[in-house]
Design a protein around this motif. Structure first.
Motif, mmCIF file in Angstrom:
data_model
loop_
_atom_site.group_PDB
_atom_site.id
_atom_site.type_symbol
_atom_site.label_atom_id
_atom_site.label_comp_id
_atom_site.label_asym_id
_atom_site.label_seq_id
_atom_site.Cartn_x
_atom_site.Cartn_y
_atom_site.Cartn_z
ATOM 1 N N GLU A 91 0.839 -1.208 0.000
ATOM 2 C CA GLU A 91 0.000 0.000 0.000
ATOM 3 C C GLU A 91 0.870 1.253 0.000
ATOM 4 O OE1 GLU A 91 -4.059 -1.615 2.192
ATOM 5 O OE2 GLU A 91 -2.546 -0.555 3.385
ATOM 6 N N GLU A 92 1.950 1.214 0.781
ATOM 7 C CA GLU A 92 2.864 2.352 0.777
ATOM 8 C C GLU A 92 3.505 2.540 -0.597
ATOM 9 O OE1 GLU A 92 4.101 1.944 5.482
ATOM 10 O OE2 GLU A 92 5.635 1.681 3.939
ATOM 11 N N GLU A 93 3.879 1.420 -1.199
ATOM 12 C CA GLU A 93 4.432 1.505 -2.545
ATOM 13 C C GLU A 93 3.404 2.053 -3.527
ATOM 14 O OE1 GLU A 93 7.528 -2.280 -2.174
ATOM 15 O OE2 GLU A 93 5.998 -2.285 -3.733
ATOM 16 N N ALA A 94 2.151 1.615 -3.346
ATOM 17 C CA ALA A 94 1.079 2.118 -4.216
ATOM 18 C C ALA A 94 0.884 3.620 -4.005
ATOM 19 C CB ALA A 94 -0.220 1.372 -3.953
ATOM 20 N N GLU A 95 0.933 4.060 -2.746
ATOM 21 C CA GLU A 95 0.818 5.492 -2.464
ATOM 22 C C GLU A 95 1.987 6.260 -3.070
ATOM 23 O OE1 GLU A 95 -1.540 4.996 1.780
ATOM 24 O OE2 GLU A 95 0.421 5.965 1.742
ATOM 25 N N GLU A 96 3.174 5.685 -2.935
ATOM 26 C CA GLU A 96 4.358 6.326 -3.531
ATOM 27 C C GLU A 96 4.223 6.383 -5.056
ATOM 28 O OE1 GLU A 96 6.258 7.851 -0.514
ATOM 29 O OE2 GLU A 96 7.180 7.866 -2.493
ATOM 30 N N ALA A 97 3.756 5.276 -5.636
ATOM 31 C CA ALA A 97 3.560 5.257 -7.097
ATOM 32 C C ALA A 97 2.512 6.284 -7.493
ATOM 33 C CB ALA A 97 3.143 3.859 -7.560
ATOM 34 N N ASP A 98 1.449 6.397 -6.715
ATOM 35 C CA ASP A 98 0.401 7.387 -6.984
ATOM 36 C C ASP A 98 0.962 8.800 -6.860
ATOM 37 O OD1 ASP A 98 -2.582 8.602 -5.510
ATOM 38 O OD2 ASP A 98 -2.275 8.094 -7.610
ATOM 39 N N LYS A 99 1.767 9.014 -5.829
ATOM 40 C CA LYS A 99 2.398 10.325 -5.632
ATOM 41 C C LYS A 99 3.313 10.649 -6.815
ATOM 42 C CE LYS A 99 5.499 12.802 -2.512
ATOM 43 N NZ LYS A 99 6.354 12.683 -1.330
ATOM 44 N N THR A 100 4.101 9.671 -7.225
ATOM 45 C CA THR A 100 4.995 9.858 -8.372
ATOM 46 C C THR A 100 4.189 10.167 -9.633
ATOM 47 O OG1 THR A 100 6.551 8.295 -7.386
ATOM 48 C CG2 THR A 100 6.845 8.792 -9.717
ATOM 49 N N LEU A 101 3.076 9.473 -9.789
ATOM 50 C CA LEU A 101 2.199 9.712 -10.935
ATOM 51 C C LEU A 101 1.656 11.144 -10.916
ATOM 52 C CD1 LEU A 101 0.625 8.641 -13.387
ATOM 53 C CD2 LEU A 101 -1.122 7.837 -11.791
ATOM 54 N N ARG A 102 1.215 11.594 -9.752
ATOM 55 C CA ARG A 102 0.702 12.974 -9.636
ATOM 56 C C ARG A 102 1.805 13.985 -9.949
ATOM 57 N NH1 ARG A 102 -0.615 12.955 -4.239
ATOM 58 N NH2 ARG A 102 -1.020 10.762 -4.051
ATOM 59 N N GLU A 103 3.014 13.713 -9.440
ATOM 60 C CA GLU A 103 4.132 14.622 -9.714
ATOM 61 C C GLU A 103 4.460 14.647 -11.208
ATOM 62 O OE1 GLU A 103 6.400 14.085 -5.409
ATOM 63 O OE2 GLU A 103 7.327 13.290 -7.212
ATOM 64 N N ALA A 104 4.433 13.485 -11.833
ATOM 65 C CA ALA A 104 4.708 13.424 -13.279
ATOM 66 C C ALA A 104 3.643 14.194 -14.052
ATOM 67 C CB ALA A 104 4.762 11.969 -13.749
ATOM 68 N N ASN A 105 2.388 14.036 -13.643
ATOM 69 C CA ASN A 105 1.309 14.783 -14.300
ATOM 70 C C ASN A 105 1.485 16.278 -14.103
ATOM 71 O OD1 ASN A 105 -0.034 12.643 -15.450
ATOM 72 N ND2 ASN A 105 -1.328 12.278 -13.667
ATOM 73 N N GLU A 106 1.904 16.699 -12.923
ATOM 74 C CA GLU A 106 2.121 18.123 -12.648
ATOM 75 C C GLU A 106 3.274 18.658 -13.502
ATOM 76 O OE1 GLU A 106 0.371 20.275 -11.106
ATOM 77 O OE2 GLU A 106 1.797 21.914 -11.210
ATOM 78 N N LYS A 107 4.339 17.866 -13.597
ATOM 79 C CA LYS A 107 5.470 18.277 -14.439
ATOM 80 C C LYS A 107 5.037 18.375 -15.900
ATOM 81 C CE LYS A 107 9.242 16.563 -11.561
ATOM 82 N NZ LYS A 107 10.334 15.587 -11.459
ATOM 83 N N LEU A 108 4.213 17.438 -16.330
ATOM 84 C CA LEU A 108 3.695 17.469 -17.696
ATOM 85 C C LEU A 108 2.870 18.729 -17.926
ATOM 86 C CD1 LEU A 108 3.315 16.031 -20.406
ATOM 87 C CD2 LEU A 108 1.375 14.822 -19.404
ATOM 88 N N ARG A 109 2.038 19.094 -16.975
ATOM 89 C CA ARG A 109 1.221 20.301 -17.086
ATOM 90 C C ARG A 109 2.116 21.538 -17.138
ATOM 91 N NH1 ARG A 109 -0.265 24.360 -14.450
ATOM 92 N NH2 ARG A 109 0.675 23.725 -12.498
ATOM 93 N N GLN A 110 3.125 21.572 -16.268
ATOM 94 C CA GLN A 110 4.050 22.711 -16.254
ATOM 95 C C GLN A 110 4.805 22.808 -17.576
ATOM 96 O OE1 GLN A 110 6.522 22.169 -12.812
ATOM 97 N NE2 GLN A 110 4.927 22.791 -11.372
ATOM 98 N N THR A 111 5.169 21.666 -18.126
ATOM 99 C CA THR A 111 5.858 21.660 -19.417
ATOM 100 C C THR A 111 4.940 22.210 -20.508
ATOM 101 O OG1 THR A 111 7.160 19.751 -18.719
ATOM 102 C CG2 THR A 111 7.065 20.190 -21.081
ATOM 103 N N ASP A 112 3.672 21.817 -20.465
ATOM 104 C CA ASP A 112 2.708 22.352 -21.437
ATOM 105 C C ASP A 112 2.597 23.861 -21.299
ATOM 106 O OD1 ASP A 112 0.336 19.575 -21.397
ATOM 107 O OD2 ASP A 112 2.144 19.918 -22.565
ATOM 108 N N VAL A 113 2.560 24.356 -20.075
ATOM 109 C CA VAL A 113 2.469 25.803 -19.845
ATOM 110 C C VAL A 113 3.719 26.490 -20.392
ATOM 111 C CG1 VAL A 113 2.469 27.567 -18.029
ATOM 112 C CG2 VAL A 113 0.920 25.625 -17.867
#
Length: 161
Positions: free
Chosen positions: A92-114
């Protein structure tokens, strides 16, 4: 005569400066295009990473589901149950970490688009500025030709006198 030569020299200097500015702007446009290409590659990389992380999350969720079933079946085995519970927590912790990493990647992708949008606007502004300089150069060339013609006519008039 000296004033005309001085004016011609001034026009040449302005033309040289305009040419230098155009070259500088072309170099900036090329740099921005290269940066944009790098950002596009980074977006592709992040999208791939995002897909991998989503697959991993799906696998981890499946594992979590399987482990919960095993825990329910193994209540009579206390030591096994504790071990499985600990493993479940880690997953579950790994899943949370993976989810957190996914959110960070999505945020970086959004920032890159901007940023990409910002650079596109910057390129457009530079192209507009370049076009302005080119039109100014053409106007100055036309003025130079007109002054040159007037000078020739003036010389002819002086020659006739």
């Amino acid at each position: 005569m000296d004033r005309i030569k001085e004016k011609m020299n001034q026009l040449r200097l302005e033309a040289d400066e305009s040419s230098a500015k155009v070259e500088e702007l072309k170099a900036k446009v090329k740099t921005l295009e290269q940066e944009n290409l790098q950002k596009d590659q980074e977006i592709t990389s992040l999208a791939h990473k995002n897909n991998l992380l989503e697959d991993e999350v799906a696998k981890l969720e499946t594992q979590i589901s399987d482990l919960k079933k095993s825990a329910d079946e193994g209540l009579q085995h206390g030591s096994q149950n504790e071990a499985l519970t600990r493993r479940l927590q880690l997953l579950e912790e790994e899943a949370e970490e993976a989810d957190k990493t996914l959110r960070e990647a999505n945020e970086k992708l959004r920032q890159t688009d901007v940023k990409a949008g910002h650079f596109e606007r910057k390129v457009q502004a530079l192209e507009t500025e370049r076009d302005t300089w080119e039109s100014k150069y053409e106007e100055m060339a036309a003025k130079y030709a007109k002054v040159q013609k007037e000078l020739e006519e003036f010389q002819i008039e002086i020659g006739n006198i």
